[in-house]
Design a protein around this motif. Structure first.
Motif, short mmCIF file in Angstrom:
data_model
loop_
_atom_site.label_atom_id
_atom_site.label_comp_id
_atom_site.label_asym_id
_atom_site.label_seq_id
_atom_site.Cartn_x
_atom_site.Cartn_y
_atom_site.Cartn_z
N THR A 48 0.86 -1.57 0.32
CA THR A 48 0.23 -0.34 0.18
C THR A 48 0.28 1.12 0.39
OG1 THR A 48 0.44 -0.23 2.48
CG2 THR A 48 -2.11 -1.18 1.41
N ASP A 49 2.32 0.88 -0.42
CA ASP A 49 3.02 2.26 0.02
C ASP A 49 3.14 2.75 -1.24
OD1 ASP A 49 4.79 0.14 -0.60
OD2 ASP A 49 5.88 0.93 1.17
N ARG A 50 3.31 2.10 -2.57
CA ARG A 50 3.45 2.50 -3.95
C ARG A 50 2.47 1.59 -4.53
NH1 ARG A 50 8.64 0.39 -3.35
NH2 ARG A 50 8.60 1.01 -0.91
N LEU A 51 2.37 2.06 -6.06
CA LEU A 51 1.79 0.84 -7.19
C LEU A 51 2.18 0.28 -7.85
CD1 LEU A 51 -0.08 4.19 -8.89
CD2 LEU A 51 -0.72 3.14 -7.36
N VAL A 52 2.03 -0.65 -8.10
CA VAL A 52 1.80 -2.02 -8.85
C VAL A 52 1.91 -1.98 -9.73
CG1 VAL A 52 2.89 -4.72 -8.80
CG2 VAL A 52 3.14 -3.23 -6.12
N VAL A 53 2.80 -2.21 -10.87
CA VAL A 53 1.96 -2.44 -12.03
C VAL A 53 2.38 -3.99 -12.73
CG1 VAL A 53 2.26 -2.17 -14.57
CG2 VAL A 53 2.25 -0.64 -12.47
N ALA A 54 1.62 -5.05 -12.84
CA ALA A 54 2.17 -5.96 -13.74
C ALA A 54 2.21 -6.04 -15.29
CB ALA A 54 1.13 -7.33 -13.28
N ALA A 55 3.56 -5.94 -15.61
CA ALA A 55 4.13 -5.88 -17.03
C ALA A 55 3.56 -7.26 -18.02
CB ALA A 55 4.86 -5.51 -17.33
N VAL A 56 2.49 -7.82 -18.58
CA VAL A 56 2.93 -9.09 -18.63
C VAL A 56 3.27 -9.16 -20.32
CG1 VAL A 56 0.81 -10.85 -19.03
CG2 VAL A 56 1.06 -9.17 -17.68
N ASP A 58 -1.79 -3.48 -9.02
CA ASP A 58 -2.72 -1.77 -9.23
C ASP A 58 -3.18 -1.96 -10.67
OD1 ASP A 58 -2.75 -0.55 -6.28
OD2 ASP A 58 -0.83 -0.88 -6.99
N GLU A 59 -2.52 -2.62 -11.49
CA GLU A 59 -2.92 -1.84 -12.81
C GLU A 59 -2.05 -3.12 -13.95
OE1 GLU A 59 -1.93 1.96 -15.20
OE2 GLU A 59 -2.31 3.04 -13.67
N VAL A 60 -2.84 -3.59 -14.88
CA VAL A 60 -1.98 -5.08 -15.54
C VAL A 60 -1.79 -4.49 -16.57
CG1 VAL A 60 -2.73 -7.48 -16.09
CG2 VAL A 60 -3.77 -6.39 -14.10
N TRP A 61 -0.51 -4.59 -16.62
CA TRP A 61 -0.14 -4.02 -18.78
C TRP A 61 0.05 -5.07 -19.82
CZ3 TRP A 61 3.88 0.72 -16.93
CH2 TRP A 61 3.21 1.33 -17.03
N CYS A 62 -0.55 -5.18 -21.17
CA CYS A 62 -0.14 -6.72 -21.06
C CYS A 62 -0.13 -6.47 -23.01
CB CYS A 62 -1.80 -6.65 -20.88
SG CYS A 62 -2.17 -8.77 -22.36
N ARG A 63 1.00 -6.49 -23.47
CA ARG A 63 1.11 -6.87 -24.62
C ARG A 63 -0.32 -7.60 -25.93
NH1 ARG A 63 3.42 -9.04 -29.20
NH2 ARG A 63 3.21 -11.07 -29.25
N ALA A 64 -0.38 -6.68 -26.93
CA ALA A 64 -1.77 -6.78 -27.53
C ALA A 64 -1.14 -8.09 -28.08
CB ALA A 64 -1.74 -6.11 -28.95
N GLY A 65 -0.44 -9.49 -28.62
CA GLY A 65 -0.16 -10.40 -28.44
C GLY A 65 -0.07 -11.45 -27.39
N THR A 66 -0.69 -10.98 -26.69
CA THR A 66 -0.56 -12.30 -25.18
C THR A 66 -1.87 -12.88 -25.10
OG1 THR A 66 0.25 -10.89 -23.78
CG2 THR A 66 -0.49 -11.74 -22.35
N VAL A 67 -2.12 -14.09 -25.06
CA VAL A 67 -3.16 -14.81 -24.18
C VAL A 67 -2.96 -15.28 -22.59
CG1 VAL A 67 -4.13 -17.13 -24.32
CG2 VAL A 67 -2.97 -15.64 -26.76
N LEU A 68 -4.45 -15.04 -22.54
CA LEU A 68 -4.33 -14.98 -21.38
C LEU A 68 -5.41 -16.19 -21.16
CD1 LEU A 68 -5.25 -11.42 -19.72
CD2 LEU A 68 -3.02 -13.03 -19.77
N ASN A 69 -5.48 -17.21 -20.47
CA ASN A 69 -6.21 -18.69 -19.45
C ASN A 69 -6.72 -18.32 -18.23
OD1 ASN A 69 -6.77 -20.55 -21.74
ND2 ASN A 69 -4.31 -19.93 -21.88
N PRO A 70 -7.29 -17.70 -18.11
CA PRO A 70 -8.25 -16.79 -16.71
C PRO A 70 -8.95 -18.13 -15.53
CG PRO A 70 -9.24 -15.96 -18.24
CD PRO A 70 -8.58 -16.99 -18.68
N HIS A 71 -8.22 -19.14 -15.60
CA HIS A 71 -9.52 -21.05 -15.27
C HIS A 71 -8.69 -21.86 -14.45
CE1 HIS A 71 -8.64 -22.94 -19.24
NE2 HIS A 71 -8.77 -21.50 -19.64
#
Length: 597
Positions: A386-394, A410-423
């Motif tokens: 809680t003392d800084r912003l955290v960015v996930a660079a995927v 806090d923020e998720v940055w994703c390359r346009a060609g990325t595929v996610l399987n959130p399951h």
């Protein structure tokens, strides 16, 4: 248009095309070429307008290609033929390669060309090249071919000699060519051979009285020794001397003997347990000084008011040890005076727990429990920062707990060609990593339940539209880390960053008063404990099948159903973000859900 994907496995490229074609308004189904099943009957059942083969190791039957237009995705330029296209490109140090979409006919890779796209070949492992530059080129080529087919007026052109492939039908790149001569070959030649064999089939070699396949390779800049000798260990890898330097080898796979079960990749130190002599540990510096070149799987650096914690684990899997090491590095990064911390930035983000290490453990259930708790500790540390912003660079593929690790930021940055399987369902698991908090918070409980139940890949574009991703970064795989650094520097320079940090802390305190994070974790782990401790639970059979690359008995039902284009934006934007856990998701039958990554 209704498109049928036929493939040997639902691999990374097949997953991406499945997601990208849906994004472009097509209805998409998948049929796997499994033993004993008729591909002809499957195609007849689907009645597709077009058949696309992203990754097929067998020929399409005449009955199919004579009745339907079948587009084959070949990972090579026009004129290149053969089963080891990318291997040869890396082995011969090609600077440029390509992807060709051609029409199936009686001769493998010899059909008329519907589209071709050129791509660079940076000095990266074959798996990274395949999921990065080649995947980008394949998507562009397939979309162009589909568009041309839809017009009904385009005539594909016959293949002619010329270009990088020069019309060659090259053979399978076997171990006689891959073999390393440690006594004579240079470090660069050895690294190129290792890159060309990653992640399959590996380079067969002899080491400490056994036969192994070597997987992966990184240059060592300081250690030296007699060519072929082992010099040191680091992060589970072993360092082996060459004629003019040394290389780090992260993973080994034992050669399978007659009648023995399939073997699988493991961290080199783990694979060599009981054989490995006493070697010095050669830890990498936690904070590179910028002058010393060094290979490491976890590194930290700073630029002005931004910290960058990078990690790169083979295949994206994170063992108990790797999770604990990354957590220690994360805590150290949080002790630094920065306002923004970027987590990730490599070509692969994370795929969650390390199923290979678990499978090799004396007690897989106990190791599963240790691994899930270790990754939960890491995710909890991110959530409670809680003392800084955290960015996930995927920058590359992410799945299961790896997606949830990103969603903790806090923020998720994703390359346009990325595929996610959130399951997690395809591995017979309920899931952990605080997904019952972070996923509904971002997309709402209804969509969270749908993502978990459907168990389908999501493109970066769709993830951005759904709210899983905050920023879509349009760039090449090679440029993603630099672009993420540029964006992070801009974020840290904004006048409102301290207000955002203060608001973040207040919101975390408020959510904790409503329902503590410990309650989410406890509920998730109760489900996971049952799966891990019950030897008859589907998870154990599914894990073994995945690790040992057992072929599915049939096309999983969730892939064989035609999935329409994604059009959920309006519904999603109207749903409030809440922190109630999504409903339980029952596991499928073991033979119905195997998915290859």
């Amino acid at each position: 248009m209704h498109i049928l994907l036929v493939a040997t496995a639902f691999n990374s490229l097949t997953q991406r095309l499945h997601a990208e074609l849906r994004d472009h308004g097509h209805s998409v189904a998948v049929e796997l070429a499994v033993h004993g099943e008729s591909l002809t009957d499957a195609v007849r059942r689907h009645e597709p307008q077009l058949v696309v083969a992203p990754m097929l190791k067998t020929a399409i039957p005449r009955e199919v290609w004579s009745a339907h237009t079948c587009l084959v995705v070949h990972p090579g330029p026009v004129g290149d033929r053969g089963p080891s296209s990318l291997d040869w490109a890396i082995h011969e140090d090609a600077g440029e390669w390509g992807v060709t979409v051609l029409q199936a006919n009686a001769e493998m890779d010899a059909g008329d060309v519907w589209a071709s796209v050129v791509c660079p070949v940076p000095p990266v492992a074959k798996s990274d090249l395949y999921r990065g530059e080649v995947s980008d080129a394949a998507v562009a080529a397939v979309l162009l071919a589909v568009e041309r087919f839809a017009t009904g007026t385009y005539s594909p052109r016959a293949q002619t000699e010329g270009g990088a492939g020069s019309g060659r039908a090259r053979p399978y790149l076997d171990q006689s060519v891959r073999r390393i001569d440690w006594a004579s070959e240079s470090t660069e030649t050895i690294l190129r051979k290792l890159r060309a064999a990653d992640s399959q089939p590996g380079v067969r070699d002899e080491l400490l009285g056994g036969e192994w396949y070597l997987h992966g390779g990184h240059r060592e800049y300081e250690l030296r020794g007699h060519p072929g000798d082992l010099l040191a260990t680091r992060a589970g890898a072993v360092c082996r001397a060459t004629t003019d330097g040394a290389v780090w080898i992260p993973e080994l796979r034992a050669r399978r003997g007659p009648g023995q079960p399939p073997t699988f990749k493991l961290p080199a130190v783990t694979a060599l347990a009981g054989r490995l002599p006493a070697l010095p540990q050669s830890p990498a510096p936690s904070r590179p000084d910028g002058q010393r070149r060094v290979w490491t799987d976890i590194s930290y650096r700073e630029e002005r008011n931004v910290g960058f914690l990078s990690f790169s684990f083979p295949g994206g899997a994170m063992s108990t040890t790797q999770c604990r090491r990354l957590l220690a590095a994360y805590r150290e990064a949080c002790s630094r005076p920065t306002s923004v911390l970027v987590l990730g930035g490599g070509r692969v983000f994370s795929n969650g727990i390390h199923l290979n290490v678990i499978e090799a453990a004396e007690d897989p259930g106990a190791e599963s429990w240790a691994n899930i708790n270790a990754i939960d500790d890491l995710v909890e540390a991110v959530l409670t920062t809680t003392d800084r912003l955290v960015v996930a660079a995927v920058g590359g593929y992410a799945a299961a707990g790896g997606v949830m690790l990103a969603l903790a930021a806090d923020e998720v940055w994703c390359r346009a060609g990325t595929v996610l399987n959130p399951h997690y369902r395809l591995m017979g698991l309920y899931g952990s990593e605080f997904w019952t908090y972070t996923l509904p918070r971002r997309v709402g409980p209804a969509v969270a339940e749908r993502l978990m139940r459907q168990a389908l890949p999501v493109s970066g574009t769709a993830a951005h539209r759904l709210g899983l991703v905050d920023r879509l970064v349009e760039c090449t795989p090679q440029d993603f880390a630099a672009e993420a650094a540029r964006l992070a520097g801009h974020l840290a320079s904004l006048p409102a960053v301290q207000q955002r940090i203060a608001a973040k802390k207040a919101e975390r305190d408020h959510q904790e008063s409503l329902r503590p994070l410990a309650a989410f974790r406890e509920e998730e782990l109760a489900h996971m404990r049952r799966a891990f401790s019950d030897p008859s639970a589907p998870y154990h059979a599914l894990r073994r099948a995945f690790v040992r690359k057992e072929k599915p008995l049939r096309t999983p039902p969730h892939l064989g159903v035609a999935v329409p284009a994604v059009r959920m934006t309006d519904q999603l934007r109207s749903e409030p973000r809440v922190t109630e856990p999504a409903p339980d998701i029952s596991a499928p039958e073991p033979d119905a859900c195997y998915q290859e990554g």
